[in-house]
Design a protein around this motif. Sequence first.
Motif, mmCIF file in Angstrom:
data_model
loop_
_atom_site.group_PDB
_atom_site.id
_atom_site.type_symbol
_atom_site.label_atom_id
_atom_site.label_comp_id
_atom_site.label_asym_id
_atom_site.label_seq_id
_atom_site.Cartn_x
_atom_site.Cartn_y
_atom_site.Cartn_z
ATOM 1 N N SER A 132 -26.693 -18.811 -12.342
ATOM 2 C CA SER A 132 -26.732 -18.457 -10.932
ATOM 3 C C SER A 132 -26.630 -16.943 -10.771
ATOM 4 C CB SER A 132 -25.573 -19.127 -10.188
ATOM 5 O OG SER A 132 -25.568 -18.770 -8.827
ATOM 6 N N GLY A 133 -27.268 -16.411 -9.720
ATOM 7 C CA GLY A 133 -27.207 -14.971 -9.487
ATOM 8 C C GLY A 133 -26.845 -14.645 -8.051
ATOM 9 N N LEU A 134 -25.647 -14.144 -7.825
ATOM 10 C CA LEU A 134 -25.245 -13.752 -6.475
ATOM 11 C C LEU A 134 -24.166 -12.677 -6.566
ATOM 12 C CD1 LEU A 134 -25.540 -14.269 -3.419
ATOM 13 C CD2 LEU A 134 -23.643 -15.886 -3.615
ATOM 14 N N SER A 135 -24.482 -11.493 -6.065
ATOM 15 C CA SER A 135 -23.525 -10.391 -6.072
ATOM 16 C C SER A 135 -23.282 -9.922 -4.642
ATOM 17 C CB SER A 135 -24.055 -9.223 -6.911
ATOM 18 O OG SER A 135 -24.182 -9.600 -8.271
ATOM 19 N N ALA A 136 -22.055 -9.481 -4.389
ATOM 20 C CA ALA A 136 -21.695 -8.996 -3.057
ATOM 21 C C ALA A 136 -21.785 -7.482 -2.989
ATOM 22 C CB ALA A 136 -20.273 -9.440 -2.706
ATOM 23 N N VAL A 137 -22.130 -6.989 -1.814
ATOM 24 C CA VAL A 137 -22.031 -5.569 -1.505
ATOM 25 C C VAL A 137 -20.783 -5.433 -0.642
ATOM 26 C CG1 VAL A 137 -23.077 -3.638 -0.288
ATOM 27 C CG2 VAL A 137 -24.508 -5.179 -1.633
ATOM 28 N N ALA A 138 -19.794 -4.693 -1.130
ATOM 29 C CA ALA A 138 -18.496 -4.645 -0.457
ATOM 30 C C ALA A 138 -18.071 -3.223 -0.130
ATOM 31 C CB ALA A 138 -17.432 -5.312 -1.323
ATOM 32 N N VAL A 139 -17.248 -3.121 0.922
ATOM 33 C CA VAL A 139 -16.725 -1.845 1.383
ATOM 34 C C VAL A 139 -15.198 -1.886 1.344
ATOM 35 C CG1 VAL A 139 -16.601 -0.217 3.324
ATOM 36 C CG2 VAL A 139 -18.693 -1.522 2.927
ATOM 37 N N SER A 140 -14.582 -0.783 0.941
ATOM 38 C CA SER A 140 -13.130 -0.657 1.004
ATOM 39 C C SER A 140 -12.678 -0.862 2.454
ATOM 40 C CB SER A 140 -12.723 0.736 0.516
ATOM 41 O OG SER A 140 -11.408 1.039 0.904
ATOM 42 N N LYS A 141 -11.700 -1.729 2.659
ATOM 43 C CA LYS A 141 -11.254 -2.056 4.008
ATOM 44 C C LYS A 141 -10.819 -0.803 4.775
ATOM 45 C CE LYS A 141 -8.075 -5.043 6.587
ATOM 46 N NZ LYS A 141 -6.985 -6.052 6.484
ATOM 47 N N ARG A 142 -10.138 0.100 4.082
ATOM 48 C CA ARG A 142 -9.662 1.326 4.730
ATOM 49 C C ARG A 142 -10.827 2.150 5.272
ATOM 50 N NH1 ARG A 142 -8.373 6.317 2.302
ATOM 51 N NH2 ARG A 142 -8.309 5.396 0.226
ATOM 52 N N HIS A 143 -11.871 2.273 4.476
ATOM 53 C CA HIS A 143 -13.038 3.048 4.909
ATOM 54 C C HIS A 143 -13.841 2.288 5.961
ATOM 55 C CE1 HIS A 143 -12.546 6.336 2.081
ATOM 56 N NE2 HIS A 143 -12.309 5.453 1.129
ATOM 57 N N TRP A 144 -13.878 0.988 5.845
ATOM 58 C CA TRP A 144 -14.606 0.178 6.819
ATOM 59 C C TRP A 144 -13.984 0.311 8.210
ATOM 60 C CZ3 TRP A 144 -19.121 -1.917 7.443
ATOM 61 C CH2 TRP A 144 -19.325 -2.940 8.365
ATOM 62 N N GLU A 145 -12.672 0.264 8.256
ATOM 63 C CA GLU A 145 -11.994 0.343 9.548
ATOM 64 C C GLU A 145 -12.087 1.732 10.172
ATOM 65 O OE1 GLU A 145 -8.078 -1.077 8.662
ATOM 66 O OE2 GLU A 145 -8.652 -3.196 8.883
ATOM 67 N N SER A 146 -12.372 2.737 9.356
ATOM 68 C CA SER A 146 -12.532 4.097 9.890
ATOM 69 C C SER A 146 -13.943 4.349 10.404
ATOM 70 C CB SER A 146 -12.197 5.132 8.809
ATOM 71 O OG SER A 146 -13.195 5.137 7.790
ATOM 72 N N LEU A 147 -14.846 3.392 10.188
ATOM 73 C CA LEU A 147 -16.233 3.532 10.596
ATOM 74 C C LEU A 147 -16.407 3.047 12.038
ATOM 75 C CD1 LEU A 147 -18.786 4.462 8.966
ATOM 76 C CD2 LEU A 147 -19.346 2.035 8.714
ATOM 77 N N PRO A 148 -17.059 3.810 12.889
ATOM 78 C CA PRO A 148 -17.280 3.373 14.271
ATOM 79 C C PRO A 148 -18.025 2.037 14.328
ATOM 80 C CG PRO A 148 -17.846 5.684 14.021
ATOM 81 C CD PRO A 148 -17.608 5.160 12.641
ATOM 82 N N ALA A 149 -17.809 1.302 15.401
ATOM 83 C CA ALA A 149 -18.388 -0.036 15.535
ATOM 84 C C ALA A 149 -19.912 -0.016 15.446
ATOM 85 C CB ALA A 149 -17.942 -0.661 16.852
ATOM 86 N N LEU A 160 -26.660 -9.590 -2.614
ATOM 87 C CA LEU A 160 -27.844 -9.344 -3.429
ATOM 88 C C LEU A 160 -28.049 -10.561 -4.314
ATOM 89 C CD1 LEU A 160 -30.045 -7.510 -4.713
ATOM 90 C CD2 LEU A 160 -28.262 -6.603 -6.207
ATOM 91 N N ASN A 161 -29.174 -11.232 -4.145
ATOM 92 C CA ASN A 161 -29.461 -12.393 -4.991
ATOM 93 C C ASN A 161 -30.060 -11.899 -6.301
ATOM 94 O OD1 ASN A 161 -29.479 -15.304 -5.278
ATOM 95 N ND2 ASN A 161 -31.696 -15.121 -5.353
ATOM 96 N N THR A 162 -29.207 -11.711 -7.294
ATOM 97 C CA THR A 162 -29.671 -11.232 -8.591
ATOM 98 C C THR A 162 -30.532 -12.310 -9.254
ATOM 99 O OG1 THR A 162 -27.529 -11.938 -9.466
ATOM 100 C CG2 THR A 162 -27.794 -9.614 -8.997
ATOM 101 N N PRO A 163 -31.532 -11.929 -10.043
ATOM 102 C CA PRO A 163 -32.439 -12.917 -10.637
ATOM 103 C C PRO A 163 -31.693 -14.004 -11.412
ATOM 104 C CG PRO A 163 -33.312 -10.722 -10.959
ATOM 105 C CD PRO A 163 -31.928 -10.556 -10.374
ATOM 106 N N PRO A 164 -31.871 -15.285 -11.019
ATOM 107 C CA PRO A 164 -31.220 -16.378 -11.739
ATOM 108 C C PRO A 164 -32.047 -16.770 -12.971
ATOM 109 C CG PRO A 164 -32.354 -17.226 -9.805
ATOM 110 C CD PRO A 164 -32.585 -15.744 -9.821
#
Length: 351
Positions: free
Chosen positions: A240-257, A150-154
Amino acid sequence: MLNSIPKCITIFILPLVLIFSAITLSSTRAAEFDWRFQNNWVETRWESKMLNEFAERVHEKSNGRLKIAVFSGGSLGIKPADHLQALRSGAVQMAVLYPGYLARDVPEVANALPNGAVYSDSEAVALNPVLMDIYRKGYERWNAVTVGWLNTPPYRLSIFCNEPIRSLAGLSGKKLRVWVKDVIEPFNALGIRAQLMPQDELYVAIQTGVVDCAIHSLAIASTLSLQEVTNYAAPMFTLSGLSAVAVSKRHWESLPADLQAVVNEAGEWLYAKTETAGLEVSRDLETKAVETFNETGEIKVLDDFSTEDKNAFYNEVVKTWLENTSKAGDEQVANRNNIMTSLKEIRARIN
């Protein structure tokens, strides 16, 4: 049971039964994966609106199989500084990661780009690809998988004073309020007496002469009523404005491809939508603020600090940057060198 119903009615009912069955199946799929998304911004912020649209896109593209509920304004009781810990433990499935809040857990991310290093919002956006690589690696160490940006307003930061000051020479000897520690040393080296002060103390500090000037965003200056205690503002540099959208690795790996692909697509969509929109938001807010102040005459907006002054301040920022990163290890030195090289190339291209 249908045998006892007249044929004409049966013909009418059967499609309804099929439709009802489809709706029921869709509802079942909606509960297949039900995720919570921790968002530090309040619901009314533009950033929150973008994250809600991201969640809606995932729900739509997954045919209701993955539902993401965005909890804004820290409503889950998780502090912004604890977002990485919440992801690693799996306390939440998703979280937004704003670098400025994460100095405790990923200093290599929080300190990658010092305040004062970026001259303009255009530079900030052009530098994003370099920062993405640094940020992603830092978050991976906390088992956080980056799925979007997410490009937060700089926001441009201006120097607010009661005198028409738009140069480092004019600031010499002045007491200047700053909001973070890492710009104190650069300003002090230029003969400007910088002091750290929270924004809720700023109004009274200027009014009573505790400080002569202050750094703040012109776009949101009215939220602190700076027009009541200062007369002039001159833009100097950009956050500068830059934020990441992140997922817990454990939950990510449990998600189907196939659902991982949906989330990644929505993440790409989010950055594509906010890359320039973030610029437009900050520029629109500043334009409206300037128009308002011109109409009321409360603050006269001066021209930007000169390129020479910006370079002089940047050089002092770099000195502090060099010292701090050299003590922090090879990785931060490499990150710093990469960013500095990229900034030089960007400036040669867009200035």
